[in-house]
Design a protein around this motif. Structure first.
Motif, PDB file in Angstrom:
ATOM      1  N   PHE A 133      -7.731  -2.751   4.310  1.00 14.89           N
ATOM      2  CA  PHE A 133      -6.980  -4.005   4.277  1.00 14.89           C
ATOM      3  C   PHE A 133      -7.061  -4.547   2.855  1.00 14.89           C
ATOM      4  CE2 PHE A 133      -7.236  -8.672   6.055  1.00 14.89           C
ATOM      5  CZ  PHE A 133      -6.140  -9.021   5.281  1.00 14.89           C
ATOM      6  N   LEU A 134      -5.940  -4.421   2.124  1.00 15.01           N
ATOM      7  CA  LEU A 134      -5.874  -4.893   0.748  1.00 15.01           C
ATOM      8  C   LEU A 134      -4.903  -6.061   0.648  1.00 15.01           C
ATOM      9  CD1 LEU A 134      -5.680  -1.428  -1.049  1.00 15.01           C
ATOM     10  CD2 LEU A 134      -7.713  -2.820  -0.642  1.00 15.01           C
ATOM     11  N   SER A 135      -5.110  -6.890  -0.354  1.00 19.67           N
ATOM     12  CA  SER A 135      -4.256  -8.065  -0.503  1.00 19.67           C
ATOM     13  C   SER A 135      -4.211  -8.479  -1.959  1.00 19.67           C
ATOM     14  CB  SER A 135      -4.803  -9.214   0.361  1.00 19.67           C
ATOM     15  OG  SER A 135      -4.015 -10.376   0.213  1.00 19.67           O
ATOM     16  N   THR A 136      -3.168  -9.232  -2.322  1.00 18.88           N
ATOM     17  CA  THR A 136      -3.140  -9.822  -3.653  1.00 18.88           C
ATOM     18  C   THR A 136      -3.957 -11.109  -3.624  1.00 18.88           C
ATOM     19  OG1 THR A 136      -1.082 -10.997  -3.120  1.00 18.88           O
ATOM     20  CG2 THR A 136      -0.879  -8.885  -4.253  1.00 18.88           C
TER      21      THR A 136
ATOM     22  N   SER B  47       0.837  -1.212   0.000  1.00 18.54           N
ATOM     23  CA  SER B  47       0.000   0.000   0.000  1.00 18.54           C
ATOM     24  C   SER B  47       0.869   1.257   0.000  1.00 18.54           C
ATOM     25  CB  SER B  47      -0.926   0.007   1.221  1.00 18.54           C
ATOM     26  OG  SER B  47      -1.854  -1.052   1.152  1.00 18.54           O
ATOM     27  N   LEU B  48       1.954   1.235   0.774  1.00 22.31           N
ATOM     28  CA  LEU B  48       2.867   2.385   0.793  1.00 22.31           C
ATOM     29  C   LEU B  48       3.485   2.579  -0.584  1.00 22.31           C
ATOM     30  CD1 LEU B  48       4.290   4.628   2.322  1.00 22.31           C
ATOM     31  CD2 LEU B  48       6.004   2.965   3.084  1.00 22.31           C
ATOM     32  N   ASP B  49       3.822   1.486  -1.230  1.00 25.17           N
ATOM     33  CA  ASP B  49       4.362   1.510  -2.592  1.00 25.17           C
ATOM     34  C   ASP B  49       3.379   2.212  -3.528  1.00 25.17           C
ATOM     35  OD1 ASP B  49       4.704   0.652  -5.332  1.00 25.17           O
ATOM     36  OD2 ASP B  49       5.883  -1.060  -4.676  1.00 25.17           O
ATOM     37  N   ILE B  50       2.096   1.842  -3.454  1.00 24.28           N
ATOM     38  CA  ILE B  50       1.086   2.435  -4.327  1.00 24.28           C
ATOM     39  C   ILE B  50       0.877   3.917  -4.003  1.00 24.28           C
ATOM     40  CG2 ILE B  50      -1.367   2.400  -4.957  1.00 24.28           C
ATOM     41  CD1 ILE B  50      -1.255  -0.672  -4.559  1.00 24.28           C
ATOM     42  N   LEU B  51       0.785   4.250  -2.720  1.00 24.66           N
ATOM     43  CA  LEU B  51       0.632   5.654  -2.317  1.00 24.66           C
ATOM     44  C   LEU B  51       1.812   6.487  -2.823  1.00 24.66           C
ATOM     45  CD1 LEU B  51      -0.580   5.028   1.333  1.00 24.66           C
ATOM     46  CD2 LEU B  51      -1.879   6.292  -0.396  1.00 24.66           C
TER      47      LEU B  51
ATOM     48  N   PHE C  92      -3.716   1.769   6.647  1.00 22.10           N
ATOM     49  CA  PHE C  92      -3.572   0.690   5.666  1.00 22.10           C
ATOM     50  C   PHE C  92      -2.833  -0.484   6.303  1.00 22.10           C
ATOM     51  CE2 PHE C  92      -4.268   4.305   2.934  1.00 22.10           C
ATOM     52  CZ  PHE C  92      -4.979   3.786   1.863  1.00 22.10           C
ATOM     53  N   ILE C  93      -3.363  -1.695   6.111  1.00 22.01           N
ATOM     54  CA  ILE C  93      -2.678  -2.899   6.607  1.00 22.01           C
ATOM     55  C   ILE C  93      -2.681  -3.966   5.521  1.00 22.01           C
ATOM     56  CG2 ILE C  93      -3.421  -2.425   8.978  1.00 22.01           C
ATOM     57  CD1 ILE C  93      -5.316  -4.906   8.674  1.00 22.01           C
ATOM     58  N   GLY C  94      -1.852  -5.007   5.757  1.00 19.54           N
ATOM     59  CA  GLY C  94      -1.833  -6.179   4.896  1.00 19.54           C
ATOM     60  C   GLY C  94      -2.265  -7.394   5.694  1.00 19.54           C
ATOM     61  N   GLY C  95      -2.157  -8.565   5.089  1.00 23.20           N
ATOM     62  CA  GLY C  95      -2.642  -9.790   5.701  1.00 23.20           C
ATOM     63  C   GLY C  95      -1.995 -10.164   7.016  1.00 23.20           C
ATOM     64  N   ARG C  96      -0.749  -9.756   7.225  1.00 22.78           N
ATOM     65  CA  ARG C  96      -0.054 -10.127   8.456  1.00 22.78           C
ATOM     66  C   ARG C  96      -0.672  -9.473   9.685  1.00 22.78           C
ATOM     67  NH1 ARG C  96       3.811  -9.390   4.421  1.00 22.78           N
ATOM     68  NH2 ARG C  96       5.371 -11.045   4.153  1.00 22.78           N
ATOM     69  N   LEU C  97      -1.444  -8.413   9.483  1.00 19.54           N
ATOM     70  CA  LEU C  97      -2.051  -7.699  10.613  1.00 19.54           C
ATOM     71  C   LEU C  97      -3.570  -7.884  10.678  1.00 19.54           C
ATOM     72  CD1 LEU C  97      -0.052  -4.342  10.745  1.00 19.54           C
ATOM     73  CD2 LEU C  97      -0.237  -6.042  12.553  1.00 19.54           C
ATOM     74  N   ALA C  98      -4.061  -8.930  10.026  1.00 20.80           N
ATOM     75  CA  ALA C  98      -5.507  -9.176  10.034  1.00 20.80           C
ATOM     76  C   ALA C  98      -6.041  -9.329  11.458  1.00 20.80           C
ATOM     77  CB  ALA C  98      -5.831 -10.424   9.209  1.00 20.80           C
ATOM     78  N   SER C  99      -5.252  -9.950  12.340  1.00 19.54           N
ATOM     79  CA  SER C  99      -5.707 -10.164  13.719  1.00 19.54           C
ATOM     80  C   SER C  99      -5.805  -8.859  14.508  1.00 19.54           C
ATOM     81  CB  SER C  99      -4.759 -11.129  14.437  1.00 19.54           C
ATOM     82  OG  SER C  99      -3.448 -10.600  14.481  1.00 19.54           O
ATOM     83  N   SER C 100      -5.168  -7.786  14.017  1.00 20.54           N
ATOM     84  CA  SER C 100      -5.214  -6.484  14.695  1.00 20.54           C
ATOM     85  C   SER C 100      -6.258  -5.557  14.074  1.00 20.54           C
ATOM     86  CB  SER C 100      -3.836  -5.805  14.628  1.00 20.54           C
ATOM     87  OG  SER C 100      -2.854  -6.577  15.268  1.00 20.54           O
ATOM     88  N   TYR C 101      -7.024  -6.076  13.123  1.00 18.17           N
ATOM     89  CA  TYR C 101      -7.981  -5.250  12.376  1.00 18.17           C
ATOM     90  C   TYR C 101      -8.958  -4.525  13.306  1.00 18.17           C
ATOM     91  CZ  TYR C 101     -11.609  -3.963   9.004  1.00 18.17           C
ATOM     92  OH  TYR C 101     -12.517  -3.268   8.255  1.00 18.17           O
TER      93      TYR C 101
END
Length: 329
Positions: free
Chosen positions: A152-155, A76-80, A132-141
């Motif tokens: 929360f975006l993912s491939t 997400s940081l890459d895209i921003l 913005f988060i990725g899959g590794r932080l799903a438990s902290s959503y």
């Protein structure tokens, strides 16, 4: 006569000045109306598609054109960054990715922990409009959602990396009214995939990841799925491995499969593990040296493992990943 002429000229000038004043006043009124109309047309919030903590796609309302952004996902940081919104980032997870280190080294950007473990207090202190988060932080959503809306975006392996990157970039761009920028940034990716497919046609491969001295074989549903799904190599363990990190395998299995190519991602290098064996030290043993892939110089060590492992899904990341494949093949 001269007096009359002077009077007439003075009158004409007065009328002209009055007309100019009225025109200027009308112009200012018009500009003010346009500004007010633009404000009325600009939404306060927009609805986007995002995942929730259970990794289910949902509708999420987020602020339009957010000014303060917290990022705990490198894709997400890459895209921003590609969309020119990097100056809105007020907090970021740590990263070793060279093209994103400016955010980590910037004293005005708060350190929010890692992409696996967020510092909730630091996130709260930076007062973000959106996170913005990725899959590794799903438990902290849920915990992060109490601070601000969480994107929360993912491939998606079935969708493919290229289409996932485009989809996620369009989602982020819609938050800023920058949808037209996405096609410019992703232009050429499909053509590059087509070119790589010509090399992959009719070829078999194993896709592996070295980690803590072991070798995991991966399918087409996890890391590096682009090799089998989009580039088109026949992944010989596609049906056997569905884990994101693959399944630990013996080198006897590698010999038995005897692929044309072996693609290797060095996870220890990607995460900066101290004192770890290199991928080459792990893979190039006596057993593997007997395979066709080794004999023909077709063991491909992915040159930028940190990008493949931590930023898959970013625009610049995809460019680097494709370059790694192009340079090796």
């Amino acid at each position: 006569m001269r007096k009359l002429t002077g009077v007439l000229l003075a009158g004409a000038m007065a009328v002209s000045l009055a007309a100019c004043g009225q025109a200027e006043e009308k112009s200012n009124t018009s500009k003010k109306a346009e500004t007010e109309q633009t404000k009325e047309q600009t939404p306060e919030n927009v609805m986007i598609k995002s995942f929730n903590g259970n990794k289910e796609e949902v509708n999420l309302e987020v602020p339009y054109n957010p000014e303060r952004i917290a990022v705990l996902d490198m894709a997400s940081l890459d895209i921003l960054d590609n969309l020119g919104m990097g100056d809105r980032v007020v907090g970021s997870a740590s990263t070793s990715l060279e093209y994103l280190t400016d955010y980590v080294d910037n004293e005005e950007v708060a350190n929010l922990g890692t992409i696996k473990e967020a510092d909730l207090e630091a996130v709260m202190e930076c007062d973000p409009d959106v996170i913005f988060i990725g899959g590794r932080l799903a438990s902290s959503y849920d915990a992060l959602s109490e601070i601000a809306p969480v994107v929360f975006l993912s491939t998606e392996s079935e969708l493919g990396i290229v289409k996932s990157v485009t989809k996620n970039a369009e989602t982020i761009a819609s938050m800023f009214g920058l949808e037209d920028e996405v096609s410019k940034k992703t232009e050429g990716f499909d053509e590059r995939i087509k070119a790589l497919k010509k090399t992959a046609e009719g070829k078999t491969a194993l896709v592996g990841m070295t980690t803590s001295g072991s070798f995991n074989l991966m399918g087409n549903d996890g890391r590096c799925s682009i090799v089998g799904r989009e580039v088109g190599f026949e992944n010989l363990t596609a049906a056997e491995s569905t884990s994101t990190h693959g399944n630990e395998a013996s080198f006897e299995t590698v010999v038995e499969k005897n692929p044309d190519y072996i693609f290797v991602m060095d996870r220890d290098s990607a995460i900066g593990a101290d004192g770890a064996q290199t991928a080459k030290e792990i893979v190039e043993n006596e057993l593997v040296m007997g395979t066709d892939a080794y004999k023909n110089g077709r063991i491909i060590y992915l040159e930028h493992p940190a990008v493949w492992y931590t930023a898959e899904g970013g625009i610049t990341a995809l460019n680097i990943m494709l370059s790694d494949l192009e340079n090796a093949l």
